[in-house]
Design a protein around this motif. Structure first.
Motif: not given
Length: 153
Positions: A23-31
């Motif tokens: 239960s997670y996402v492979p990539i998160v983009v922030h700033d």
């Protein structure tokens, strides 16, 4: 398109981005910073499993770390992020499933690090951790995560 040309020059074909195993996402983009979850090593479609210093050789472990690095790049592509947007590989975290007396985790992690240098040149130089652990998800031999600075879209 420069990085795609560089990959072709190096004879590298990226794998398809792997789906998460929990239960997670492979990539998160922030700033304009991409945080890429730990990636497991698939070579020729097979997960590399086992412990370094026990049933996995240093050479196989290094190749597994390189495969994790290729999966990191595949996750960027899978999220529709052009590899030419990579401004800097900031940090890699390498987790190496290790026998108690195995202490060459940095040499294993070099597989991923050298891939980043080869593909991105100076933008591929990064900080890094290389940690020995007793077990990894799915009994993987290596797992690598990343923090990557991106040029604005």
């Amino acid at each position: 398109m420069q990085i795609e040309a560089r990959l072709a020059e190096l004879g590298i074909t990226l794998p398809k981005a792997a789906a998460p195993v929990a239960s997670y996402v492979p990539i998160v983009v922030h700033d304009n910073v991409a945080y890429i979850s730990g990636q497991l090593p698939f070579i020729d479609g097979n997960l590399v499993t086992g412990k370094l210093g026990q049933d996995v050789s240093l050479e196989r472990g290094t190749a597994a770390a390189r495969a994790c690095g290729m999966m990191i790049l595949a996750q960027l592509v899978g999220a529709d992020i052009a590899l030419d947007r990579v401004a800097q590989i900031i940090k890699l975290g390498a987790f190496v499933c290790s026998a108690d007396d195995f202490s060459d985790q940095p040499k294993v992690a070099n597989g991923a690090s050298e891939l980043m240098f080869d593909v991105f040149g100076d933008k591929g130089r990064h900080a890094r951790s290389a940690v020995g652990v007793p077990v990894l998800p799915l009994h993987a031999a290596v797992e690598v995560d990343a923090i990557i600075a991106l040029e604005p879209a």
